[in-house]
Scaffold this motif. Sequence first.
Motif, mmCIF file in Angstrom:
data_model
loop_
_atom_site.group_PDB
_atom_site.id
_atom_site.type_symbol
_atom_site.label_atom_id
_atom_site.label_comp_id
_atom_site.label_asym_id
_atom_site.label_seq_id
_atom_site.Cartn_x
_atom_site.Cartn_y
_atom_site.Cartn_z
ATOM 1 N N ASP A 1 1.267 -1.302 0.222
ATOM 2 C CA ASP A 1 -0.261 0.104 -0.280
ATOM 3 C C ASP A 1 1.173 1.075 0.145
ATOM 4 N N THR A 2 1.702 1.452 0.871
ATOM 5 C CA THR A 2 3.150 2.342 1.176
ATOM 6 C C THR A 2 4.154 2.989 -0.140
ATOM 7 N N ASN A 3 4.497 1.493 -0.424
ATOM 8 C CA ASN A 3 5.713 1.501 -1.096
ATOM 9 C C ASN A 3 4.766 1.722 -3.016
ATOM 10 N N THR B 1 13.148 3.553 -6.236
ATOM 11 C CA THR B 1 13.281 1.921 -6.413
ATOM 12 C C THR B 1 14.187 1.076 -5.606
ATOM 13 N N SER B 2 14.777 0.272 -5.600
ATOM 14 C CA SER B 2 16.097 0.015 -4.751
ATOM 15 C C SER B 2 16.783 -1.878 -5.144
ATOM 16 N N VAL B 3 18.323 -1.592 -5.050
ATOM 17 C CA VAL B 3 18.906 -2.973 -5.701
ATOM 18 C C VAL B 3 18.334 -3.967 -5.525
ATOM 19 N N GLY C 1 22.356 1.744 -3.441
ATOM 20 C CA GLY C 1 22.424 0.378 -2.878
ATOM 21 C C GLY C 1 22.584 0.232 -1.758
ATOM 22 N N TYR C 2 23.375 0.533 -1.143
ATOM 23 C CA TYR C 2 23.683 0.848 0.800
ATOM 24 C C TYR C 2 23.610 2.221 0.737
ATOM 25 N N ILE C 3 22.825 2.484 1.239
ATOM 26 C CA ILE C 3 23.232 4.404 1.456
ATOM 27 C C ILE C 3 22.884 3.981 3.584
ATOM 28 N N THR D 1 21.451 6.145 6.039
ATOM 29 C CA THR D 1 20.027 6.979 6.346
ATOM 30 C C THR D 1 19.537 6.313 7.548
ATOM 31 N N PRO D 2 18.472 6.746 8.043
ATOM 32 C CA PRO D 2 17.317 6.432 9.399
ATOM 33 C C PRO D 2 17.412 4.685 8.914
ATOM 34 N N MET D 3 16.551 4.646 8.066
ATOM 35 C CA MET D 3 16.215 3.555 7.455
ATOM 36 C C MET D 3 17.276 2.023 7.340
HETATM 37 N N1 LIG Z 1 18.913 3.166 2.315
HETATM 38 C C1 LIG Z 1 19.258 3.007 1.438
HETATM 39 O O1 LIG Z 1 20.491 2.498 1.516
HETATM 40 C C2 LIG Z 1 17.748 2.582 0.158
HETATM 41 C C3 LIG Z 1 18.276 1.447 -0.344
HETATM 42 C C4 LIG Z 1 17.560 1.297 -1.110
HETATM 43 C C5 LIG Z 1 16.227 2.429 -1.536
HETATM 44 N N2 LIG Z 1 16.118 3.069 -1.027
HETATM 45 C C6 LIG Z 1 14.900 3.395 -0.702
HETATM 46 O O2 LIG Z 1 14.758 5.275 -1.176
HETATM 47 C C7 LIG Z 1 14.000 6.075 -0.451
HETATM 48 C C8 LIG Z 1 14.304 6.657 0.936
HETATM 49 O O3 LIG Z 1 14.458 6.078 1.782
HETATM 50 P P1 LIG Z 1 15.728 6.392 3.272
HETATM 51 O O4 LIG Z 1 16.643 5.270 3.798
HETATM 52 O O5 LIG Z 1 15.658 7.308 3.910
HETATM 53 O O6 LIG Z 1 14.298 5.993 4.343
HETATM 54 P P2 LIG Z 1 13.674 7.013 5.498
HETATM 55 O O7 LIG Z 1 15.674 7.292 6.582
HETATM 56 O O8 LIG Z 1 13.384 5.780 6.586
HETATM 57 O O9 LIG Z 1 13.340 8.006 5.153
HETATM 58 C C9 LIG Z 1 11.665 7.398 5.282
HETATM 59 C C10 LIG Z 1 10.522 8.185 4.614
HETATM 60 O O10 LIG Z 1 9.389 8.238 5.002
HETATM 61 C C11 LIG Z 1 8.845 8.827 5.013
HETATM 62 N N3 LIG Z 1 7.236 8.059 4.979
HETATM 63 C C12 LIG Z 1 7.682 6.422 4.921
HETATM 64 N N4 LIG Z 1 6.246 6.020 6.051
HETATM 65 C C13 LIG Z 1 4.968 6.915 5.165
HETATM 66 C C14 LIG Z 1 3.711 6.914 4.880
HETATM 67 N N5 LIG Z 1 3.580 6.156 5.096
HETATM 68 N N6 LIG Z 1 3.677 8.060 4.527
HETATM 69 C C15 LIG Z 1 4.798 8.905 3.950
HETATM 70 N N7 LIG Z 1 5.972 9.207 4.398
HETATM 71 C C16 LIG Z 1 6.422 8.122 4.487
HETATM 72 C C17 LIG Z 1 9.796 8.793 6.094
HETATM 73 O O11 LIG Z 1 8.401 9.972 7.557
HETATM 74 P P3 LIG Z 1 7.237 9.327 8.456
HETATM 75 O O12 LIG Z 1 7.987 8.544 9.300
HETATM 76 O O13 LIG Z 1 7.737 10.514 9.491
HETATM 77 O O14 LIG Z 1 6.156 9.475 7.472
HETATM 78 C C18 LIG Z 1 10.562 8.973 5.697
HETATM 79 O O15 LIG Z 1 10.023 10.855 5.994
HETATM 80 C C19 LIG Z 1 12.845 4.478 0.035
HETATM 81 O O16 LIG Z 1 12.111 4.919 -0.943
HETATM 82 C C20 LIG Z 1 13.797 3.762 -0.388
HETATM 83 O O17 LIG Z 1 13.361 2.555 0.002
HETATM 84 C C21 LIG Z 1 16.961 3.275 0.224
#
Ligand SMILES: NC(=O)c1ccc[n+]([C@@H]2O[C@H](COP(=O)([O-])OP(=O)(O)OC[C@H]3O[C@@H](n4cnc5c(N)ncnc54)[C@H](OP(=O)(O)O)[C@@H]3O)[C@@H](O)[C@H]2O)c1
Length: 247
Positions: A112-114, A141-143, A186-188, A190-192
Amino acid sequence: MFNLNGQIALVTGGSQGIGRAAALALAELGADVAIMARSAEKCEAVAEEIRAFGRRALAVPGDMSNPEEIKSVVERTASGLGPISILVNNAAITRDGLLLRMKRDDWNEVIDTNLTGVFLLIQQVLPMMTKARRGRIINLTSVVAQSGNVGQANYIAAKAGVIGLTKAVAREYGARNITVNAIAPGYIETPMTAVLPEAVKQSMLDQIPLKRAGLDQDVASAVAFLASDEAGYITGQVINVNGGMYM
Ligand SMILES: NC(=O)c1ccc[n+]([C@@H]2O[C@H](COP(=O)([O-])OP(=O)(O)OC[C@H]3O[C@@H](n4cnc5c(N)ncnc54)[C@H](OP(=O)(O)O)[C@@H]3O)[C@@H](O)[C@H]2O)c1
């Protein structure tokens, strides 16, 4: 080189990590930016950062899994800043687990979200871009959508869906001068990814030829490029920003 003066961007998940870096990069190039995430306070903090260097910015809190809120986010952005010309679909969540143990709720919440949220947001924004005969849609998207991974069936299905959606919309709206591309990080750092176990982080680092994790700015640079006029002949593509982790 890139100039986004007069452009209006909506960045989902713009309150932290890659989304925040992308929002700041777009604003630095001249765009006015709306920040969407669930936490109103965090959206406002990034909007404030953007205003500090002279661009217009709006916090438009909302939930990507809620169709009514998505509609309202687009309406608030358009009435506060103007018609959206750059959409960065960046918000996403993970609910990892091995397939046999994955709960239906965890599957649904991630899809639903992604994925569905991305479809609904694109649907809301396309009429404005069609009218303006210019648009940039950039989907994160993602690696792992390309390589697969253990314990992420829901996330990977959604992110692979985003790649398919990107190509479908790119073909459907190319004639309107709307480009639609995906970025696969790839691997970034971030808080995720901060919450991952050290062993998982090390095993990802071992797979990266450039021998470091990516920074949110590494991905933001690709977002800024795809949003620019200079990227006007690129559509339907997946741009890998992964340090060579997957080739
Ligand atoms: N970090 C990586 O290594 C990595 C690798 C591959 C792909 N990605 C992709 O890159 C993107 C950003 O990743 P990130 O690492 O920066 O993530 P993140 O630090 O977890 O940040 C996620 C952001 O999305 C918001 N969010 C989450 N659920 C939401 C919802 N239901 N409605 C609205 N906003 C929502 C969060 O804010 P709230 O919680 O306040 O809603 C936050 O601003 C994502 O699409 C992730 O899948 C990341």
